[in-house]
Design a protein around this motif. Sequence first.
Motif, PDB file in Angstrom:
ATOM      1  N   GLU A 182       0.833  -1.209   0.000  1.00 47.09           N
ATOM      2  CA  GLU A 182       0.000   0.000   0.000  1.00 47.09           C
ATOM      3  C   GLU A 182       0.869   1.261   0.000  1.00 47.09           C
ATOM      4  OE1 GLU A 182      -2.765  -0.735   3.172  1.00 47.09           O
ATOM      5  OE2 GLU A 182      -3.990  -2.021   1.889  1.00 47.09           O
ATOM      6  N   VAL A 185       2.087   1.701  -3.488  1.00 47.18           N
ATOM      7  CA  VAL A 185       1.013   2.222  -4.357  1.00 47.18           C
ATOM      8  C   VAL A 185       0.895   3.736  -4.167  1.00 47.18           C
ATOM      9  CG1 VAL A 185      -1.486   2.236  -4.715  1.00 47.18           C
ATOM     10  CG2 VAL A 185      -0.277   0.059  -4.496  1.00 47.18           C
ATOM     11  N   MET A 186       0.931   4.168  -2.896  1.00 49.97           N
ATOM     12  CA  MET A 186       0.806   5.610  -2.628  1.00 49.97           C
ATOM     13  C   MET A 186       1.976   6.380  -3.243  1.00 49.97           C
ATOM     14  SD  MET A 186      -0.888   6.193   1.087  1.00 49.97           S
ATOM     15  CE  MET A 186      -0.194   4.890   2.062  1.00 49.97           C
ATOM     16  N   HIS A 187       3.173   5.800  -3.156  1.00 53.45           N
ATOM     17  CA  HIS A 187       4.351   6.435  -3.757  1.00 53.45           C
ATOM     18  C   HIS A 187       4.159   6.541  -5.271  1.00 53.45           C
ATOM     19  CE1 HIS A 187       8.735   7.383  -3.940  1.00 53.45           C
ATOM     20  NE2 HIS A 187       8.612   6.855  -5.160  1.00 53.45           N
ATOM     21  N   PHE A 188       3.641   5.470  -5.851  1.00 53.67           N
ATOM     22  CA  PHE A 188       3.429   5.455  -7.299  1.00 53.67           C
ATOM     23  C   PHE A 188       2.396   6.510  -7.708  1.00 53.67           C
ATOM     24  CE2 PHE A 188       1.721   3.961 -11.331  1.00 53.67           C
ATOM     25  CZ  PHE A 188       2.887   3.690 -12.026  1.00 53.67           C
ATOM     26  N   ASP A 189       1.323   6.612  -6.925  1.00 58.43           N
ATOM     27  CA  ASP A 189       0.282   7.599  -7.238  1.00 58.43           C
ATOM     28  C   ASP A 189       0.826   9.020  -7.159  1.00 58.43           C
ATOM     29  OD1 ASP A 189      -1.472   5.569  -7.626  1.00 58.43           O
ATOM     30  OD2 ASP A 189      -2.533   5.791  -5.723  1.00 58.43           O
ATOM     31  N   LYS A 190       1.727   9.241  -6.205  1.00 56.32           N
ATOM     32  CA  LYS A 190       2.259  10.586  -5.990  1.00 56.32           C
ATOM     33  C   LYS A 190       3.325  10.965  -7.027  1.00 56.32           C
ATOM     34  CE  LYS A 190       3.614  13.311  -1.948  1.00 56.32           C
ATOM     35  NZ  LYS A 190       4.009  13.216  -0.537  1.00 56.32           N
ATOM     36  N   TYR A 191       4.247  10.008  -7.274  1.00 55.40           N
ATOM     37  CA  TYR A 191       5.401  10.345  -8.114  1.00 55.40           C
ATOM     38  C   TYR A 191       5.406   9.652  -9.474  1.00 55.40           C
ATOM     39  CZ  TYR A 191       7.073  11.934  -3.565  1.00 55.40           C
ATOM     40  OH  TYR A 191       7.189  12.555  -2.354  1.00 55.40           O
ATOM     41  N   GLY A 192       4.567   8.642  -9.620  1.00 59.22           N
ATOM     42  CA  GLY A 192       4.534   7.915 -10.894  1.00 59.22           C
ATOM     43  C   GLY A 192       5.714   6.978 -11.081  1.00 59.22           C
ATOM     44  N   TYR A 289       4.492  -0.705  -9.525  1.00 59.83           N
ATOM     45  CA  TYR A 289       4.816  -0.080  -8.240  1.00 59.83           C
ATOM     46  C   TYR A 289       5.582  -0.977  -7.282  1.00 59.83           C
ATOM     47  CZ  TYR A 289       0.511  -2.603  -7.126  1.00 59.83           C
ATOM     48  OH  TYR A 289      -0.436  -3.581  -6.995  1.00 59.83           O
TER      49      TYR A 289
END
Length: 340
Positions: A182, A185-192, A289
């Motif tokens: 999780e 995932v949050m890192h991916f959503d923020k920075y791609g 991610y």
Amino acid sequence: MSEFRQNMATKEWVIVAPSRGKRPSDFAKLTIKRPPVPSFRADCPFCLGNEAQTPEPVYIKSVADKWQIRVVPNKYAALQPDLAAARSYVGSFLSAKGYGIAEVVVETPEHNKTIATMQLSEISAILTAYRERQKEISKNEAINLIMIFRNYGPLAGTSLEHPHSQIIATPMLPPHVRNPIEQAVMHFDKYGTCVYCDMIEEERRQKERIVLETENFLAFCPWAARTPFEARIYPKRHAASYVSINDKEIEDLAGVLRTMLGKLYNGLDNPDYNYILRSAPVGDEDVRYSHWYLMIIPKIGTPAGFEIGSGIYINTVAPEESASYLRDINPEVTGEATII
Ligand SMILES: [Zn+2]
Ligand SMILES: [Zn+2]
């Protein structure tokens, strides 16, 4: 002076608090000295000639009519494959039968070898067996988590001498595994980007915790290492699951793994250790991610009250010190190489 450090991927904290006057080599004295063992034991179910003492193998690799690797169901497993995976309630409490898959990877017919003393071709065969079993078990729709790990020595949870590793696959995805996903995932959503790819890049930029780098892999003692000499091996190519490793990368990884374990063997006097191969859950093999890796944890010290209560580990050797120490150690195991 002590310092809090955060794991970039999991957001967990550690305290790096080097103990005064202690040098990395002093930790070798804490490990258990093992006596030499023979290459064959009549009472060992994994030794050559004793194959009838184990269930039929689910995977076998032979060289010139002699088996080199056998993967067998674990007779004494906590989980069994012949149960229903369905969940039920006991009052308000959730339960399920102990369904799962548990296998033992018998890594060599010889009783007194270990990865630090094996040929590269033998280690490649072990790493290939991991991949093939992970692929095969992934086809099972009830399985979500596959753990591949090696417990070496009594402090690491095994009293079995014969060289082996284990595979345990479960329907459950526990919070311990789910939480870092999780966070990723949050890192991916923020920075791609994949947080592990970013971490690898940062470790390469800072350099001081790197133990070695090859064409495909980076081995380092991470910024927020929880224990002295904890090390991780990451593929430089982004891949969420170990199932995607190719044969050429396996050859490279075999060398990296032997070098790392050889350095521990020589530098810490053949310590007990666990290594764990972590992949994204089954079904998430191609996500952007998450990133597979192998973590090596020498068993030095035991988590105590503060660690158990807070989840914050106190690491008494700065990872920069661990890495610097390991970098200088010759990985080649010579002399009394029959000690497992
Ligand atoms: Zn044996
Ligand atoms: Zn990645």
